[in-house]
Design a protein around this motif. Sequence first.
Motif, short mmCIF file in Angstrom:
data_model
loop_
_atom_site.label_atom_id
_atom_site.label_comp_id
_atom_site.label_asym_id
_atom_site.label_seq_id
_atom_site.Cartn_x
_atom_site.Cartn_y
_atom_site.Cartn_z
N GLU A 168 -52.54 -64.83 -22.31
CA GLU A 168 -52.61 -64.66 -23.75
C GLU A 168 -53.03 -63.23 -24.07
OE1 GLU A 168 -51.60 -66.91 -25.77
OE2 GLU A 168 -51.45 -68.60 -24.37
N ILE A 169 -52.49 -62.69 -25.15
CA ILE A 169 -52.83 -61.33 -25.57
C ILE A 169 -54.32 -61.23 -25.89
CG2 ILE A 169 -52.51 -59.60 -27.38
CD1 ILE A 169 -49.60 -60.43 -27.55
N GLY A 170 -54.96 -60.20 -25.37
CA GLY A 170 -56.38 -59.98 -25.61
C GLY A 170 -57.31 -60.68 -24.64
N GLU A 171 -56.77 -61.54 -23.78
CA GLU A 171 -57.60 -62.30 -22.83
C GLU A 171 -57.66 -61.59 -21.48
OE1 GLU A 171 -59.42 -65.01 -23.09
OE2 GLU A 171 -58.90 -65.54 -25.16
N GLU A 172 -58.81 -61.70 -20.84
CA GLU A 172 -58.99 -61.19 -19.49
C GLU A 172 -58.98 -62.34 -18.49
OE1 GLU A 172 -62.33 -58.61 -19.07
OE2 GLU A 172 -61.90 -57.52 -20.93
N TYR A 173 -58.39 -62.08 -17.34
CA TYR A 173 -58.26 -63.11 -16.31
C TYR A 173 -58.68 -62.54 -14.95
CZ TYR A 173 -55.31 -65.36 -19.85
OH TYR A 173 -54.83 -65.94 -21.01
N ILE A 174 -58.99 -63.46 -14.05
CA ILE A 174 -59.29 -63.11 -12.67
C ILE A 174 -58.22 -63.75 -11.79
CG2 ILE A 174 -60.96 -63.21 -10.79
CD1 ILE A 174 -61.97 -61.65 -13.15
N TRP A 175 -57.62 -62.96 -10.92
CA TRP A 175 -56.69 -63.53 -9.95
C TRP A 175 -57.21 -63.26 -8.55
CZ3 TRP A 175 -53.28 -60.70 -6.61
CH2 TRP A 175 -53.26 -59.31 -6.80
N SER A 176 -56.91 -64.15 -7.64
CA SER A 176 -57.45 -64.03 -6.30
C SER A 176 -56.44 -64.51 -5.27
CB SER A 176 -58.75 -64.83 -6.15
OG SER A 176 -58.50 -66.22 -6.27
N ARG B 254 -64.16 -70.16 7.66
CA ARG B 254 -64.53 -69.48 6.44
C ARG B 254 -63.34 -69.37 5.49
NH1 ARG B 254 -70.16 -69.12 6.84
NH2 ARG B 254 -70.70 -68.43 8.95
N LYS B 255 -63.67 -69.21 4.24
CA LYS B 255 -62.67 -68.92 3.22
C LYS B 255 -62.98 -67.53 2.69
CE LYS B 255 -60.87 -70.68 -1.20
NZ LYS B 255 -61.00 -71.75 -2.21
N ILE B 256 -62.10 -66.58 2.98
CA ILE B 256 -62.26 -65.21 2.52
C ILE B 256 -61.36 -65.02 1.30
CG2 ILE B 256 -62.10 -62.77 3.09
CD1 ILE B 256 -64.22 -64.21 4.68
N SER B 257 -61.97 -64.64 0.18
CA SER B 257 -61.22 -64.46 -1.06
C SER B 257 -61.38 -63.03 -1.55
CB SER B 257 -61.72 -65.43 -2.14
OG SER B 257 -61.64 -66.78 -1.71
N VAL B 258 -60.31 -62.49 -2.10
CA VAL B 258 -60.35 -61.18 -2.74
C VAL B 258 -59.85 -61.37 -4.16
CG1 VAL B 258 -59.69 -58.76 -2.62
CG2 VAL B 258 -59.77 -60.13 -0.52
N GLU B 259 -60.64 -60.92 -5.14
CA GLU B 259 -60.28 -61.15 -6.53
C GLU B 259 -60.38 -59.86 -7.35
OE1 GLU B 259 -63.05 -64.18 -7.77
OE2 GLU B 259 -64.46 -62.69 -8.55
N ALA B 260 -59.59 -59.82 -8.42
CA ALA B 260 -59.59 -58.67 -9.32
C ALA B 260 -59.21 -59.15 -10.71
CB ALA B 260 -58.62 -57.60 -8.83
N GLY B 261 -59.40 -58.26 -11.68
CA GLY B 261 -59.14 -58.64 -13.06
C GLY B 261 -57.80 -58.14 -13.57
#
Length: 284
Positions: free
Chosen positions: A182-190, A202-209
């Motif tokens: 959605e316009i104006g919304e921030e999200y995190i993807w990983s 282990r579960k190794i996760s890398v995430e960014a916005g």
Amino acid sequence: MINDRQQNPWILSIVSIFLLHLVTTTNSSHNPLFKRLSIELFNAPALAQTLPGGIQYSPPDRGAPRSTGSGGARAHETPTILESEENWTRTRGTPTPDPKPIQTIPKECISTTPTLLVPQNHLGLTTSSNPTFLWYLPSKDVEIMVFELRKAEEKEPIYAEQLQPSAGIIQMQLPKDKAKLEIGEEYIWSVSVSCVSEGKRRKISVEAGIKRVAPTPELTNQLSQANTSQDKARVFAQRGYWYDALETLSTAFTANPNQSTYSDILALLDQVGLNEITKKERQQ
């Protein structure tokens, strides 16, 4: 990822680019959206140079610092690596232990930890409701690889998919029939992978916005005057739309692999601090 070949010193100016168009996903009905870009280069220095009038990324105006909230200071603006006990199932409404950010990747996991192809010190922007996400996986020797997308202030994903691991640069478009930004919304993807360290899974996760914004009139006008996909990508980059610029280039390269487009891709990655990735690609 790439077969070793004898280089002929008399043909160092030749660049050979091979593209594997499709990698099948394990739980996906939209396979064409998940691709791997496999590049073989005979002459890396040729691609290391930015062509005249080449692409130039200008980070967007970040403005005043946002509230840090309970999740830490602007954690989503810098790619973050997290580690947790392996748990690949989510039950909506059921709390799950929060993964812990780590500074040092366990040595057993270095070769399988993905790198997200995003700016290293600020939030990337997009104008798309269904952008394409790209990351680099050093090795395909991973049992599980999972993509997730969630709103910045929420824990539950709005979209998740298990993917077939494949070494190299990977791209995946957010399916239009499953979710949208959605316009104006921030999200995190990983992107998360499984790893065995010190005898434990282990579960190794890398995430960014990522943040979706409405295109400005200036952007729309410049795009209308762009004649090629590369021209459009350069407009996006100059205006600070990271995801749109990289997606435009990767889509163009998938359709028509060529030195000029891939040179722009590597130049973009270099400009946001992903020099290790471009170095590896050029050395293959």
